[in-house]
Design a protein around this motif. Structure first.
Motif, mmCIF file in Angstrom:
data_model
loop_
_atom_site.group_PDB
_atom_site.id
_atom_site.type_symbol
_atom_site.label_atom_id
_atom_site.label_comp_id
_atom_site.label_asym_id
_atom_site.label_seq_id
_atom_site.Cartn_x
_atom_site.Cartn_y
_atom_site.Cartn_z
ATOM 1 N N GLU A 8 0.854 -1.178 0.000
ATOM 2 C CA GLU A 8 0.000 0.000 0.000
ATOM 3 C C GLU A 8 0.891 1.229 0.000
ATOM 4 O OE1 GLU A 8 -3.885 1.895 2.299
ATOM 5 O OE2 GLU A 8 -2.865 0.133 3.096
ATOM 6 N N ALA A 9 0.573 2.186 -0.859
ATOM 7 C CA ALA A 9 1.367 3.409 -0.942
ATOM 8 C C ALA A 9 1.090 4.281 0.273
ATOM 9 C CB ALA A 9 1.044 4.159 -2.225
ATOM 10 N N VAL A 10 2.154 4.760 0.908
ATOM 11 C CA VAL A 10 2.005 5.631 2.082
ATOM 12 C C VAL A 10 2.431 7.059 1.764
ATOM 13 C CG1 VAL A 10 2.257 3.750 3.717
ATOM 14 C CG2 VAL A 10 4.288 4.944 2.923
ATOM 15 N N SER A 11 2.805 7.323 0.527
ATOM 16 C CA SER A 11 3.099 8.683 0.066
ATOM 17 C C SER A 11 2.760 8.741 -1.421
ATOM 18 C CB SER A 11 4.565 9.064 0.320
ATOM 19 O OG SER A 11 5.426 8.224 -0.422
ATOM 20 N N LEU A 12 2.913 9.900 -2.012
ATOM 21 C CA LEU A 12 2.554 10.074 -3.410
ATOM 22 C C LEU A 12 3.576 9.391 -4.313
ATOM 23 C CD1 LEU A 12 1.429 13.818 -3.397
ATOM 24 C CD2 LEU A 12 0.032 11.760 -3.123
ATOM 25 N N PHE A 13 3.082 8.799 -5.391
ATOM 26 C CA PHE A 13 3.924 8.074 -6.347
ATOM 27 C C PHE A 13 4.175 8.950 -7.562
ATOM 28 C CE2 PHE A 13 3.997 5.601 -10.301
ATOM 29 C CZ PHE A 13 5.117 4.817 -10.090
ATOM 30 N N SER A 14 5.385 8.866 -8.098
ATOM 31 C CA SER A 14 5.721 9.600 -9.308
ATOM 32 C C SER A 14 6.850 8.868 -10.036
ATOM 33 C CB SER A 14 6.151 11.034 -8.985
ATOM 34 O OG SER A 14 6.444 11.753 -10.171
ATOM 35 N N LEU A 15 6.709 8.703 -11.338
ATOM 36 C CA LEU A 15 7.735 8.056 -12.152
ATOM 37 C C LEU A 15 7.573 8.537 -13.591
ATOM 38 C CD1 LEU A 15 10.049 6.007 -12.476
ATOM 39 C CD2 LEU A 15 8.312 4.254 -12.886
ATOM 40 N N ARG A 16 8.573 9.259 -14.079
ATOM 41 C CA ARG A 16 8.505 9.779 -15.434
ATOM 42 C C ARG A 16 8.696 8.649 -16.451
ATOM 43 N NH1 ARG A 16 12.407 12.217 -17.098
ATOM 44 N NH2 ARG A 16 13.896 12.011 -15.391
ATOM 45 N N PRO A 17 8.008 8.698 -17.598
ATOM 46 C CA PRO A 17 8.302 7.751 -18.675
ATOM 47 C C PRO A 17 9.748 7.889 -19.125
ATOM 48 C CG PRO A 17 6.217 8.885 -19.077
ATOM 49 C CD PRO A 17 6.859 9.571 -17.906
ATOM 50 N N SER A 18 10.352 6.784 -19.515
ATOM 51 C CA SER A 18 11.781 6.790 -19.841
ATOM 52 C C SER A 18 12.086 7.634 -21.069
ATOM 53 C CB SER A 18 12.262 5.357 -20.074
ATOM 54 O OG SER A 18 11.542 4.753 -21.142
ATOM 55 N N ALA A 19 11.096 7.891 -21.936
ATOM 56 C CA ALA A 19 11.344 8.655 -23.156
ATOM 57 C C ALA A 19 11.350 10.155 -22.925
ATOM 58 C CB ALA A 19 10.304 8.304 -24.217
ATOM 59 N N THR A 20 10.976 10.617 -21.733
ATOM 60 C CA THR A 20 10.912 12.048 -21.466
ATOM 61 C C THR A 20 12.263 12.558 -20.984
ATOM 62 O OG1 THR A 20 10.186 11.691 -19.188
ATOM 63 C CG2 THR A 20 8.482 11.881 -20.884
#
Length: 234
Positions: A8-20
């Motif tokens: 379960e996520a306990v903070s905000l998730f963020s992951l940029r696409p590899s092409a950016t």
């Protein structure tokens, strides 16, 4: 054989696409197979010597990855102040010197994952991999640093992947037509450890070492505005 762990996520998730590029602010709705494999390797490196963990990398690179997404994913669109390396050649004693970093505004997206999600790891054969179970127990974040997750129960071995999981590494035959398409990056199953080692400047990942996976996540856009987008699992 499949090994399944629920988080379960306990903070905000963020992951940029590899092409950016680094200035891009878009985010994926789920961790990519490559991000999961690197998180596994990182957890093992904190428990065992690097010389020992290196022997596990070929098996990690060949893992099949599946996901049961969280029930809801709410994406927040924000503008925030960021620091970037200054491009000015002025020296500290020059009147035009602005410091080693310059202030600017950047667009960022953060995902609030509501509800538990599960990761499934598969491999050929029926042999159990206790070192992989240990790694899943010790994963503390996924995606961008600070996207903390909490393990809800000990990983379990299963012979067949449950039907509510979707594969992130194999082409999907059946997918919802109103789902959300995501391009997730994976590593080639033969990529060496030296290529993924960020401390080795001599060897870096090339386009041939990365494998884009076009996955339709079972997320339907339910509501959106200029400040957020609310996705609900189908």
């Amino acid at each position: 054989m499949w090994l399944i762990a629920e988080y379960e996520a306990v903070s905000l998730f963020s992951l940029r696409p590899s092409a950016t590029t680094a200035s891009g602010g878009k985010t994926l709705l789920a961790p990519s197979p490559f991000a999961i494999k690197v998180a596994i390797f990182d957890a093992l490196c904190r428990l065992q010597p690097l010389s020992t963990v290196q022997r596990y990398w070929p098996d990690i690179a060949r893992l099949e990855v599946a996901l049961r997404p969280a029930a809801h994913a709410v994406v927040s669109n924000v503008f925030q102040r960021v620091l970037r390396p200054s491009r000015s050649n002025a020296q500290p004693n020059d009147p035009d010197f602005e410091g080693f970093f310059q202030r600017t505004i950047g667009y960022r997206e953060y995902v609030h994952l509501v509800g538990a999600f599960a990761i499934g790891l598969g491999w050929e054969g029926t042999a159990q991999r206790d070192w992989l179970s240990t790694a899943l127990i010790n994963i503390t974040y996924l995606g961008k640093r600070g996207g903390f997750v909490q393990l809800l129960q000990a990983p379990e071995y299963q012979e067949v992947l449950p039907p509510d999981f979707i594969s992130l590494t194999q082409p999907g035959m059946n997918f919802p037509l109103d789902g959300t398409l995501q391009v997730l990056d994976d590593c080639d199953d033969k990529v060496s450890f030296e290529k993924v080692n960020v401390y080795d400047q001599a060897k870096k990942l090339s386009k041939d070492d990365r494998q884009p996976r076009h996955v339709v996540l079972p997320y339907r856009l339910r509501r959106s505005s200029k400040s957020f987008s609310w996705y609900e699992r189908i």
